[in-house]
Design a protein around this motif. Structure first.
Motif, short mmCIF file in Angstrom:
data_model
loop_
_atom_site.label_atom_id
_atom_site.label_comp_id
_atom_site.label_asym_id
_atom_site.label_seq_id
_atom_site.Cartn_x
_atom_site.Cartn_y
_atom_site.Cartn_z
N SER A 191 0.83 -1.21 0.00
CA SER A 191 0.00 0.00 0.00
C SER A 191 0.87 1.25 0.00
CB SER A 191 -0.91 -0.02 1.24
OG SER A 191 -1.76 1.09 1.26
N ASP A 192 0.38 2.27 -0.67
CA ASP A 192 1.03 3.58 -0.60
C ASP A 192 -0.05 4.65 -0.43
OD1 ASP A 192 0.44 5.27 -3.19
OD2 ASP A 192 0.83 3.25 -3.93
N PHE A 193 0.35 5.85 0.01
CA PHE A 193 -0.63 6.93 0.14
C PHE A 193 -0.32 8.05 -0.85
CE2 PHE A 193 2.53 7.19 3.51
CZ PHE A 193 3.01 8.48 3.45
N GLY A 194 -0.05 7.64 -2.09
CA GLY A 194 0.26 8.59 -3.15
C GLY A 194 -0.99 9.09 -3.86
N PHE A 199 -5.69 8.89 -10.86
CA PHE A 199 -5.15 10.23 -11.10
C PHE A 199 -4.25 10.24 -12.33
CE2 PHE A 199 -1.75 13.36 -10.60
CZ PHE A 199 -2.46 14.52 -10.32
N ASN A 200 -3.39 9.23 -12.44
CA ASN A 200 -2.48 9.17 -13.58
C ASN A 200 -3.19 8.74 -14.86
OD1 ASN A 200 0.20 9.96 -12.67
ND2 ASN A 200 0.07 8.21 -11.29
N VAL A 201 -4.13 7.80 -14.75
CA VAL A 201 -4.84 7.34 -15.94
C VAL A 201 -5.62 8.49 -16.57
CG1 VAL A 201 -6.70 5.84 -16.77
CG2 VAL A 201 -4.95 4.93 -15.23
N ALA A 205 -6.95 9.70 -20.16
CA ALA A 205 -8.37 9.33 -20.34
C ALA A 205 -9.19 10.07 -19.29
CB ALA A 205 -8.54 7.82 -20.22
N PRO A 206 -9.44 11.35 -19.51
CA PRO A 206 -9.98 12.20 -18.45
C PRO A 206 -11.41 11.90 -18.02
CG PRO A 206 -9.81 13.41 -20.53
CD PRO A 206 -9.10 12.12 -20.73
N ASP A 207 -12.18 11.19 -18.80
CA ASP A 207 -13.60 10.99 -18.49
C ASP A 207 -13.90 9.65 -17.81
OD1 ASP A 207 -14.25 13.48 -19.59
OD2 ASP A 207 -14.41 12.63 -21.61
N THR A 208 -12.89 8.95 -17.38
CA THR A 208 -13.11 7.63 -16.78
C THR A 208 -13.44 7.76 -15.29
OG1 THR A 208 -10.73 7.44 -16.35
CG2 THR A 208 -11.57 6.45 -18.37
N THR A 209 -14.25 6.81 -14.79
CA THR A 209 -14.44 6.69 -13.34
C THR A 209 -13.19 6.05 -12.75
OG1 THR A 209 -15.38 4.47 -13.44
CG2 THR A 209 -16.90 6.33 -13.72
N ASP A 210 -13.11 6.04 -11.42
CA ASP A 210 -11.94 5.46 -10.78
C ASP A 210 -11.84 3.96 -11.07
OD1 ASP A 210 -11.40 7.96 -9.83
OD2 ASP A 210 -11.81 7.51 -7.72
#
Length: 302
Positions: A191-194, A199-201, A205-210
């Protein structure tokens, strides 16, 4: 002396697992990924039933994330005499080094039982290959009585790739690792807390859900091209080489996205009600099904 009444009390769920953790997150992180409170008192007295191995990584990740974002975090602990059972979650957290990392000291003088665990580790990912070579692989070898580096080389390749991805894309250099071995499988969480995979995807591809963003990151050849080394041969390889051959599973939590992949079932993709602060990749590896290379000494013939 600071007045503890200034702190907002956040009770831990009595059973801390991947399902209940989102209710916990909804009390500390807003929808924009920012801390809700500046002063938090974590109430450990409500954690009475169980905490699963992934939950241990989650809890350390959450406390580290709050502290990194300027939140003053205290904890309200039960009296140690009320945690007498060897299976009590407070004893479990103490046995695996959670309080040693979070508070700087253990709560109990001796472990409650001999657990087959890789103790919770707060890891600088710049040191990850040394950790993989000198700590994680020897521990797995000990559990499984095998030479995993030569007999199941995909393990080293996949976890090296995970550490590469975190180091290159998370925006932080620190995360946590925890593993526990059971009779015929072991669970391992990183796990990381970055900034999170979505965020990077969304840079490409700005319109994607998480959830969709994590699914895209799993596709062979997909790349956010955030670093020259990232050419899209990462997460899909991890799924194919760990979940597939062993019959296990890989679950990814990142921001509000949730994706679970296994060898036998169709991927489960969801968007959760509260964001996970960063990314957690949770593995279940079935040890009875590891496809071993029988003769590791032969090597290649040219």
């Amino acid at each position: 002396m600071e007045n503890n009444s200034d702190y907002v009390t956040i009770p831990l769920p009595e059973r801390f697992n991947k399902n209940t953790m989102y209710g916990f997150f909804s009390q500390i992180i807003d929808d924009n990924g920012n801390p809700i409170h500046k002063k938090v008192m974590l109430d450990f007295k409500t954690l009475t039933k169980f905490i699963e191995p992934a939950g241990i990584c989650v809890l350390l990740n959450a406390t580290s994330w709050m502290q990194a974002n300027g939140v003053d975090v205290l904890c309200d602990l039960p009296e140690t005499g009320t945690c007498g059972s060897k299976t009590h979650p407070i004893r479990y957290l103490d046995d695996v080094n959670f309080f040693d990392i979070f508070l700087g000291e253990k709560l109990f003088q001796s472990p409650s039982t001999q657990r087959r665990v890789l103790p919770l580790t707060l890891l600088k990912f710049s040191d990850s290959f040394q950790f993989l070579d000198t700590i994680l692989i020897p521990q797995v070898n000990s559990w499984l009585s095998m030479d995993i580096k030569n007999q199941f080389p995909e393990f080293e390749m996949c976890f090296g790739e995970i550490f590469n991805n975190i180091r290159d894309h998370s925006g932080v250099d620190t995360g946590c690792v925890f593993a526990q071995h059971y009779k015929d499988y072991f669970m391992l969480s990183v796990s990381d807390f970055g900034v999170g995979i979505p965020f990077n995807v969304r840079k490409v591809a700005p319109d994607t859900t998480d959830g969709e963003a994590i699914t895209m990151a799993l596709q062979e050849g997909f790349s956010t091209k955030s670093t020259p080394k990232n050419r899209g041969a990462g997460l899909d390889n991890i799924i194919a080489n760990i979940a597939g051959p062993t019959g296990g599973s890989v679950t990814i939590h990142s921001l509000k996205g949730f994706v679970r992949c296994s060898a036998t079932d169709a991927p489960v993709v969801r968007n959760q009600s509260a964001p996970y602060p960063g990314t957690m990749i949770d593995f279940v590896i079935k040890t009875d099904n590891i496809p071993l290379i029988v003769d590791a000494e032969e090597g290649f013939e040219w």
